[in-house]
Every structure is written in C-alpha cells, then in structure tokens.
Design an enzyme around this catalytic site. Structure first.
Site, PDB file in Angstrom:
ATOM      1  N   GLY A 464       0.806  -1.102   0.049  1.00 21.95           N
ATOM      2  CA  GLY A 464      -0.162  -0.040  -0.029  1.00 21.95           C
ATOM      3  C   GLY A 464       0.849   1.280   0.014  1.00 21.95           C
ATOM      4  O   GLY A 464       0.358   2.426  -0.263  1.00 21.95           O
ATOM      5  N   THR A 465       2.275   0.944  -0.032  1.00 25.36           N
ATOM      6  CA  THR A 465       3.070   2.124   0.248  1.00 25.36           C
ATOM      7  C   THR A 465       3.376   2.847  -1.066  1.00 25.36           C
ATOM      8  O   THR A 465       3.822   4.155  -0.896  1.00 25.36           O
ATOM      9  CB  THR A 465       4.460   1.396   0.739  1.00 25.36           C
ATOM     10  OG1 THR A 465       4.671   0.189   0.017  1.00 25.36           O
ATOM     11  CG2 THR A 465       4.522   1.281   2.121  1.00 25.36           C
ATOM     12  N   ALA A 507      12.077   0.931   0.333  1.00 23.98           N
ATOM     13  CA  ALA A 507      12.281   1.850  -0.778  1.00 23.98           C
ATOM     14  C   ALA A 507      13.834   2.294  -0.989  1.00 23.98           C
ATOM     15  O   ALA A 507      14.146   2.309  -2.078  1.00 23.98           O
ATOM     16  CB  ALA A 507      11.505   3.077  -0.094  1.00 23.98           C
ATOM     17  N   LYS A 605       3.675  12.428  -3.536  1.00 26.57           N
ATOM     18  CA  LYS A 605       2.371  12.032  -3.212  1.00 26.57           C
ATOM     19  C   LYS A 605       2.185  10.845  -2.446  1.00 26.57           C
ATOM     20  O   LYS A 605       1.683  10.669  -1.334  1.00 26.57           O
ATOM     21  CB  LYS A 605       1.490  11.796  -4.638  1.00 26.57           C
ATOM     22  CG  LYS A 605       0.129  11.619  -4.282  1.00 26.57           C
ATOM     23  CD  LYS A 605      -0.583  11.571  -5.709  1.00 26.57           C
ATOM     24  CE  LYS A 605      -2.235  11.994  -5.720  1.00 26.57           C
ATOM     25  NZ  LYS A 605      -2.608  12.050  -7.315  1.00 26.57           N
ATOM     26  N   THR A 606       2.908   9.836  -2.915  1.00 28.65           N
ATOM     27  CA  THR A 606       2.864   8.395  -1.932  1.00 28.65           C
ATOM     28  C   THR A 606       3.579   8.656  -0.465  1.00 28.65           C
ATOM     29  O   THR A 606       3.122   8.111   0.385  1.00 28.65           O
ATOM     30  CB  THR A 606       3.400   7.367  -2.597  1.00 28.65           C
ATOM     31  OG1 THR A 606       4.944   7.801  -3.107  1.00 28.65           O
ATOM     32  CG2 THR A 606       2.522   7.030  -3.819  1.00 28.65           C
ATOM     33  N   GLY A 673      14.182   5.994   4.510  1.00 31.40           N
ATOM     34  CA  GLY A 673      12.942   5.513   4.822  1.00 31.40           C
ATOM     35  C   GLY A 673      12.003   6.438   5.628  1.00 31.40           C
ATOM     36  O   GLY A 673      12.511   7.127   6.346  1.00 31.40           O
ATOM     37  N   GLU A 676       7.441   4.720   8.446  1.00 35.16           N
ATOM     38  CA  GLU A 676       6.999   4.869   9.856  1.00 35.16           C
ATOM     39  C   GLU A 676       7.162   5.975  10.470  1.00 35.16           C
ATOM     40  O   GLU A 676       6.479   6.155  11.518  1.00 35.16           O
ATOM     41  CB  GLU A 676       7.744   3.757  10.458  1.00 35.16           C
ATOM     42  CG  GLU A 676       7.579   2.322  10.174  1.00 35.16           C
ATOM     43  CD  GLU A 676       8.406   1.217  10.696  1.00 35.16           C
ATOM     44  OE1 GLU A 676       9.600   1.315   9.941  1.00 35.16           O
ATOM     45  OE2 GLU A 676       8.264   0.753  11.439  1.00 35.16           O
TER      46      GLU A 676
HETATM   47  N1  MCN Z   1       8.996   6.876  -0.225  1.00 36.67           N
HETATM   48  C1  MCN Z   1       9.253   8.019  -0.804  1.00 36.67           C
HETATM   49  N2  MCN Z   1      10.650   8.372  -0.540  1.00 36.67           N
HETATM   50  C2  MCN Z   1      11.471   7.829   0.323  1.00 36.67           C
HETATM   51  C3  MCN Z   1      11.122   6.797   0.742  1.00 36.67           C
HETATM   52  C4  MCN Z   1       9.767   6.304   0.719  1.00 36.67           C
HETATM   53  O1  MCN Z   1       8.294   8.512  -1.671  1.00 36.67           O
HETATM   54  N3  MCN Z   1      12.778   8.556   0.377  1.00 36.67           N
HETATM   55  C5  MCN Z   1       7.572   6.404  -0.044  1.00 36.67           C
HETATM   56  C6  MCN Z   1       7.384   5.582  -1.303  1.00 36.67           C
HETATM   57  O2  MCN Z   1       5.927   5.619  -1.752  1.00 36.67           O
HETATM   58  C7  MCN Z   1       7.553   4.148  -0.452  1.00 36.67           C
HETATM   59  C8  MCN Z   1       6.888   4.353   0.863  1.00 36.67           C
HETATM   60  O3  MCN Z   1       7.045   5.604   0.973  1.00 36.67           O
HETATM   61  O4  MCN Z   1       6.900   3.055  -1.050  1.00 36.67           O
HETATM   62  C9  MCN Z   1       7.588   3.501   1.920  1.00 36.67           C
HETATM   63  O5  MCN Z   1       8.934   3.460   1.751  1.00 36.67           O
HETATM   64  P1  MCN Z   1       9.700   2.928   2.948  1.00 36.67           P
HETATM   65  O6  MCN Z   1      10.045   3.954   4.078  1.00 36.67           O
HETATM   66  O7  MCN Z   1      11.206   2.458   2.387  1.00 36.67           O
HETATM   67  O8  MCN Z   1       9.146   1.474   3.749  1.00 36.67           O
HETATM   68  P2  MCN Z   1       8.927   0.361   3.086  1.00 36.67           P
HETATM   69  O9  MCN Z   1       8.713   0.234   1.728  1.00 36.67           O
HETATM   70  O10 MCN Z   1       9.714  -0.660   3.834  1.00 36.67           O
HETATM   71  O11 MCN Z   1       7.243   0.012   3.736  1.00 36.67           O
HETATM   72  C10 MCN Z   1       7.043  -0.514   5.181  1.00 36.67           C
HETATM   73  C11 MCN Z   1       6.615   0.628   6.014  1.00 36.67           C
HETATM   74  C12 MCN Z   1       6.424   0.018   7.265  1.00 36.67           C
HETATM   75  S1  MCN Z   1       7.722  -0.535   8.069  1.00 36.67           S
HETATM   76  C13 MCN Z   1       5.130  -0.219   7.947  1.00 36.67           C
HETATM   77  S2  MCN Z   1       4.716  -0.743   9.436  1.00 36.67           S
HETATM   78  C14 MCN Z   1       4.018   0.630   7.134  1.00 36.67           C
HETATM   79  C15 MCN Z   1       4.612   1.435   6.097  1.00 36.67           C
HETATM   80  O12 MCN Z   1       5.539   1.231   5.465  1.00 36.67           O
HETATM   81  N4  MCN Z   1       2.960  -0.309   6.742  1.00 36.67           N
HETATM   82  C16 MCN Z   1       2.104   0.129   5.843  1.00 36.67           C
HETATM   83  N5  MCN Z   1       3.405   2.117   5.324  1.00 36.67           N
HETATM   84  C17 MCN Z   1       2.289   1.629   5.020  1.00 36.67           C
HETATM   85  N6  MCN Z   1       1.380   2.024   4.047  1.00 36.67           N
HETATM   86  C18 MCN Z   1       0.205   1.164   3.865  1.00 36.67           C
HETATM   87  N7  MCN Z   1      -0.638   1.861   2.989  1.00 36.67           N
HETATM   88  N8  MCN Z   1       0.066   0.127   4.406  1.00 36.67           N
HETATM   89  C19 MCN Z   1       0.820  -0.415   5.393  1.00 36.67           C
HETATM   90  O13 MCN Z   1       0.419  -1.776   5.951  1.00 36.67           O
HETATM   91 MO1  MOS Z   2       6.640  -2.089   9.880  1.00 36.96          MO
HETATM   92  S1  MOS Z   2       6.207  -2.575  11.843  1.00 36.96           S
HETATM   93  O1  MOS Z   2       8.306  -2.443  10.111  1.00 36.96           O
HETATM   94  O2  MOS Z   2       6.059  -3.290   8.751  1.00 36.96           O
END
Ligand code: MCN
Ligand code: MOS
Length: 709
Positions: A464-465, A507, A605-606, A673, A676
């Site tokens: 969903g990220t 990411a 946006k995301t 990241g 969170e």
């Molecule tokens: N992103 C960005 N620029 C960056 C980093 C990230 O634009 N420099 C955006 C991107 O759209 C990316 C998203 O943020 O896909 C998340 O990236 P990141 O921070 O790397 O996190 P992860 O991809 O590892 O996703 C896991 C994180 C965690 S740990 C939890 S808990 C969580 C979260 O993401 N659970 C979610 N966000 C969530 N969002 C949705 N919709 N649903 C969940 O269950």
């Molecule tokens: Mo997030 S609690 O590390 O999926």
C-alpha cells in the site's frame, strides 16, 4: 544512454500510483481474490482457553459433517520441522507441536471442507477438553516469567547515577501504553497449492522471501520448490512481518489433501492470529541543568510477550541517539504472558519510546520554564551521539522550525488551562522524533528491449506504500524513458530476493539496487559503442539485440562501520492542538502539523500518504486504540471493528504535512525510509497538548474519557 537523461525530475514527482487504476477497478488481485481450480476451504479450530493442556480431542462428529475432507489436530497431523528465525529476529513455535495451550485463540487444528460454510460449521463440531490453568495475563502478576530482552538492549555511556545525583532538575516518571492491534483492512489470507513437492502459496505477507525460506524448512523441500505470490495486499502495518500459524496450517492441509486450500481469517481471528503492539511500561529518568540541558537519561522498559516467544522489537534502542547527552543508560525486559503472539506494528519500539521520552521532555520543559521547541534545540544531537560521526543527513532542526512556523507555535501562553473556545479547553503540544537507519540486501533484475521498454523484477512487496510506482519512477529517470514504459513485477519469489517491506527499509534498498542495475546497464551499453544522445532502444536495434538483462544488487546493511558518516533514518516533529470538553473529558484533535525529513523523497504524493497514514495511526494510539483481554479467559474482548476503535474521518482534522531536508549522503539515491516516522511524534504531541489544555498529565495511552475525569 547518459545523453538521454532528459526525463529529469521523474523522481520526486507526485505521480499517481501506476497500479491505482487496477486497484479502483477491482482488477488488482488481493490474496482473497485468488481461487484455484479444485480449491477447497479451510477453517481454524481455536483454543477457547488461555492456558493449560488439551486432554481429549474428538474429531468424529466434524469428520462426518457434510463436505468435510479432513480435520487436522496435533495428534493426527504430520510433524513439521521448526521454522527458522527471520531477518528481524523472530521465530514461531511450530503449530500443532503438542497439547499445550499458551493463549486464547491459539490455532489447535484446521478443518477443510468443500465449501467455506461447511468448514466453519464443522470446526465447531470438534470436541475438545482441556486441563485448564489460570492464565497469566498481567505483567505485574508474580507468576509472569520476566527476562531481559534476549537481543541485549542494556546499554550505557557515561555515569548515569552520578549525573542524575548531580543534576539541578530531574524528572522521574512512568508511562504505560495498552496493547494495540494492527488492523489492516485486508483480512489475512492463504491459498496453498501443491504439485508433488512443489508448492505455490498466495499469502498476506510483507516478507515473501522469508516466507519462502520458512516454508521450505518446515516442509523439508528445496527453496526453489516454494513460490510465494503476493502482488497486492490490503495493508500490514507490521502484521505481515512474522510467520503465522494459519499460513503453515493451510499449506499443511493442502499437502495432506493434495488439493488447493484457501483460508481467510475472520476479523476477530485477526486480533489473535497476526500479532499486535505489546502493552508496555517505561520509566524515564532525566537529569538536566537549570537551562534544560540534559545531563542524564535513564530509560527502562518492560513489554508483554507471548509465552515462549522471542520477539525482539526493542523499545529503548533509539534512546541513546535521540539527544546530545553524555550519560545515557537503557534496560529492557519482557514479561511472558498467556497472550497471543505480539508482533511488529508501525515504528515498533520507537513510537513507544518517543511517547515516554517526549512526554518526559515536556515535563522537563515545564520544570525549567523553557519552551519545548527551544528545549529540544538546546539538546540537539549535531553529530551521532555514540559514534561522534556527522549524520548522513539530519534536518530535525528544520522540522522543528518549519513546524513551529506553520503551526503558529511561538508566542502562545504556556500556562495550562489558559486558552478556551466556548466550553472547550484548548491546548497546544509538540514532540520530535528520531528514527533509526535500517537496510537489508536487495536484488533486482532489469531488462530493457529494443522498443524502448523496461521491466524491473524483484521479490519485493507493495503493501500500500507505493513500491510499484517509485520503482517505475526511479527506473524511468535512470534510463531516460517515460514512466509508462516501465513495467514493475514484484510480489513473487521467483524474482530476485528482496528484503521485507518493513523497518522503513524497502524503498531505500530497492532504489539503491535499481540504481546499481542502471549503472550495470550503462556499462553494457557502453561496450556497444553508443553514439552521443542515442537511446538504448536504437542501440539495441542497431546491434540487432532483442533485449539486455542486468542484475542490480545493493547492501547498505554493513557499510555503516566503514563510513565517515553515521547513517541516519528519518526525523520529524509534530505540533498538535486539542480541544478538551471539561465536563465530558472528551479530547478532540483540532489541528496537526507534521514535518518530516525523509531525505530525497521519491514520490511527493505517496510519501505524503505515508505521513497521513502514520498520523492517523498516531491519533488512534493517542486517543482510541487498546485491546482489552477478558481477565478470566484471556480472550480479546473487543476484537471487532465495532468494539476496537480506530480513528474515523471525524477523528482526523485536516493534516498539514511538509517534507524538509536534503538528499541523504549514505544511501546513493539520497532517500531515507519514511514509512514509519509519521507516527512517531504524534501521541506525545497530543498528550503534551492535553496537559497544556487541562493541566493533567496523562501518562497512560490511550487518553480515554475515564482517564480525563
Ligand atoms: N517513499 C518516498 N521517498 C522515500 C522513501 C519512501 O516517496 N525516500 C515512499 C514510497 O512511496 C515508498 C513508501 O514511502 O513506497 C514507503 O517506503 P519505506 O519508508 O522504505 O518503507 P517500506 O517500503 O519498507 O514499507 C514499510 C513501512 C512500514 S515498516 C510500515 S509498518 C507501514 C508503512 O510502510 N505499513 C503500511 N506504510 C504502510 N502503508 C500502507 N498503505 N500500508 C501499510 O501496511
Ligand atoms: Mo513495519 S512495523 O516494520 O512493517
């Protein structure tokens, strides 16, 4: 190829999700949408007591029920091998191991029938008798086994007792947080299908690569015989990070029957089956001088844990790096209880730690008469407090300053109960947040063809990220092509291994791997002696090549030690305004400003959606969410969406979200990241605002009516 880098600034643009259309049109397959030919349906048999042993199981009535194909319990099921530990250090007691009951709702068997209704009916016909024991449900129960966090969270620098004794001002307070459920919309689902000793599993997981390894070990088949598919899932928030018994039991039933088996958890089962944020208690001792400069921090935490479980999920891990302070000590324990497995939930540990720490800092600000924003700036960690290295990036100062500006913080009267709006007491509060850097190795396969299209493949997930979208953006910019020429194929373990979507680490790792793949591709293309400005499509065409395939690998996990900089995670500050109804004790959030340093943002946006999601969960944590255990049975007594309250639109005011900061210097793509960080400072900001409104310091989340009256 370099000359065609004309698609500049694709990265960062607020592009709509490339999978958005499929999602709203119902064309994106979620796990529960998969139906396989010949598929049959499973229902779980769950324990109705929290502690004891099974003394008798009678499957006969269930087995004779219409449509029933098999009933598996510990005494008739094939024995599995214990699962391995995942990258986050957790493992699982293998299901159906023996007759022991460790918590209410424990999966003690599985029924498979032709239809789902038949399976659910038959599950009720299995007769089970227990030798029941009195469950241990409370951390303070003297029978609770308490041990140090097995992952060694005791740390110390300087002389904390000495510094506390010598400090002008101290704060010594205890903060508690109730157990919280992740509550993703998508009910966790498994569809498993064996062909000989090969298995395909559709499963709601944030960690397909780990699930593949775990199933291979448990079922004793080679890893390449296990394929995990999860192209879409309806959220996880950490619930999808562990291996869960329903997945294993469904895979087991499919093997026994040699037919595809499908299991969809019910909402109440979600509360017992896929983890939760453990209840915790933290004691914070701060020492400071009269100007509010911290001289000592002592942080002691205890959290609940399942019986026999080893979930690390450290709370105090972040504390030593939050503020510039010479004397810091941390300790952490686990109390093992007859509760369902705990798990990871958005910013696990860090958000609990910040509630305690940022509340305590507010108490210190009060005592020394220093503005809370100024107090944080006075204790600003300009360099990494442990290594002394400069941060790879840190714009927490901007988070604080920009947040204060946007919120209109300065100049307000800090006296509690000084502001009113009709019958509402108005309060302002703020908190800041530090998040730890996290990275795991990641591999992608990048294929480009002579028509100018690219495909990126990796066993990563989009929970969903926005993983699909940012991967396409990064690839498009690096290759100099339009985003709609990039296809992203993820959520499939037949693709190269990727880390879990977790720890806000995917990411950054994926982006670095894509960048390395693009670099590899550039080298290959260079060998084809491209002409200036020539696109890769024309180059391939000229050499009569259909496609070029390269692999990109990134591993930033071990690089920190050898780096001149201390790799930083995200930073944030939140500012909240609450209104408190004096007569009813009702707390309403009126305004929220959240400012985040996530380094280079890949998609405005995301990324903003991440901040919104984090804030909404933070509001739930602050004001609404708490799992209640029935003290007699250990049942989660409020395990439905009617009883377990999460924020709805009416609880969430307009959110003011801003990103600040510079590209990070440790991750080669500049991104940090940020999935969170958006939750981390919300609950303390709200609690601090409640104190300003009312003069009452609530140190126990959630802040519900009963605590206000
Ligand atoms: N992103 C960005 N620029 C960056 C980093 C990230 O634009 N420099 C955006 C991107 O759209 C990316 C998203 O943020 O896909 C998340 O990236 P990141 O921070 O790397 O996190 P992860 O991809 O590892 O996703 C896991 C994180 C965690 S740990 C939890 S808990 C969580 C979260 O993401 N659970 C979610 N966000 C969530 N969002 C949705 N919709 N649903 C969940 O269950
Ligand atoms: Mo997030 S609690 O590390 O999926």
């Amino acid at each position: 190829m370099t000359a065609t880098l004309a698609k500049e600034n694709v990265i960062g643009r607020p592009l709509d999700r490339i999978d958005g259309r499929r999602k709203v049109a119902g064309a994106a397959p979620y796990p529960s949408d998969f139906d396989l030919p010949g598929q049959v349906h499973a229902a779980l048999i769950s324990s109705t007591v929290a502690a004891g042993r099974i003394t008798r199981i009678d499957r006969s009535r269930a087995e004779a029920a219409p449509g029933v194909l098999t009933v598996l319990t510990f005494d008739n099921a094939p024995t599995l091998v214990d699962p391995p530990q995942n990258a986050l250090g957790s493992t699982m007691r293998r299901p159906l191991k023996d007759d022991r009951i460790l918590h209410y709702g424990q999966h003690i068997g599985i029924v498979v029938a032709t239809t789902r209704a038949q399976a659910l009916d038959a599950a009720k016909l299995v007769e089970i008798e227990y030798a029941e024991e009195e469950p241990v449900l409370d951390m303070d129960d003297p029978r609770a086994a308490v041990e140090d966090n097995p992952f060694g969270m005791a740390s110390s620098r300087g002389d904390v007792p000495g510094a506390l004794a010598a400090s002008d001002v101290t704060v010594d307070e205890t903060y508690t947080i109730g157990a919280e459920a992740n509550s993703p919309m998508g009910l966790f689902t498994t569809v498993a299908s064996w062909q000989g000793d090969r298995v395909v599993v559709h499963d709601t997981t944030q960690s397909p690569s780990f699930l593949r390894t775990a199933l291979a070990v448990m079922f004793q088949v080679p890893e390449q015989n296990v394929r995990v598919l999860i192209p879409f899932l309806g959220g996880g928030f950490g619930a999808g990070l562990r291996l869960w018994s329903h997945t294993v039991l469904t895979t087991l039933a499919a093997r026994v029957l040699d037919r595809p088996v499908k299991l969809v958890l019910s909402r109440p089962q979600m509360f017992h089956s896929v983890g939760h944020r453990a209840a915790s208690r933290q004691r914070i001792q701060l020492g400071a001088d009269r100007e509010g400069r911290l001289t000592a921090i002592d942080h002691d935490a205890i959290a609940a844990n399942g019986l026999g479980d080893n979930l690390p999920s450290p709370i105090v891990a972040v504390t030593p790096t939050t503020y510039a302070c010479d004397n810091v000590a941390t300790h952490e324990r686990r109390a093992h209880l007859n509760i369902p497995y705990t798990g990871f939930m958005r910013a696990p540990g860090a958000v609990e730690a910040h509630f305690a720490l940022e509340s305590a800092l507010d108490e210190l600000a009060d005592r020394v008469g220093v503005d809370p924003v100024e107090l944080r700036l006075r204790n600003y960690a300009e360099v990494h407090p442990e290594s002394g290295k400069p941060w790879s990036s840190k714009a927490l100062r901007e988070c604080l300053e920009v947040g204060a500006e946007r919120f209109g913080w300065s100049g307000h009267d800090p006296t509690p109960r000084s502001a009113h709006d009709g019958d509402q007491l108005i309060g302002l509060g703020m908190a800041s947040a530090t998040f730890e850097f996290y990275a795991l190795p990641c591999t992608v396969r990048l294929v480009v063809d002579r028509r100018g299209n690219a495909v990126v493949r990796s066993a990563a997930t989009d929970i969903g990220t926005g993983t699909y979208t940012i991967t396409a953006q990064l690839t498009a910019e690096l290759l100099g092509i339009d985003v709609d020429r990039v296809r992203v194929e993820i959520g499939d373990t037949d693709q190269p291994p990727a880390p879990q979507s977790g720890g806000s680490g995917l990411a950054g790792a994926l982006a670095a791997a894509v960048q390395n793949a693009a670099g590899e591709l550039a080298e290959q293309l260079a060998r084809l002696d491209g002409r200036p400005g020539e696109s890769f499509a024309s180059l391939l065409d000229r050499h009569n090549l259909d496609e070029l395939a390269v692999t990109g690998y990134s591993d930033l996990s071990g690089a920190a030690e050898h780096s001149d900089v201390a790799p930083a995670g995200a930073f944030a500050a939140a500012f909240a305004e609450v209104g408190v109804d004096e007569d009813l004790g009702l707390v309403r959030l009126r305004r929220l400003v959240s400012v985040i340093d996530g380094g280079r943002v890949f998609n405005a946006k995301t990324a903003r959606s991440q901040a919104i999601g984090g804030a909404v969960m933070g509001i739930g944590m602050a004001l609404l969410e708490e799992m209640a255990y029935d003290p007699n049975t250990g049942r989660v007594a409020n395990g439905t969406f009617g009883d377990y309250l999460v924020p709805v639109n009416g609880d969430v005011p307009d959110l003011d979200i801003t990103f600040v900061g510079e590209p990070d210097t440790f991750n080669p793509t500049g991104g940090k990241g940020l999935g969170e960080i958006g939750i981390v400072s919300i609950a303390p900001a709200i609690a601090n605002a409640v104190h300003h409104a009312t003069g009452r310091r609530i140190r126990d989340l959630p802040i519900t009516l009963d605590k206000m009256l």
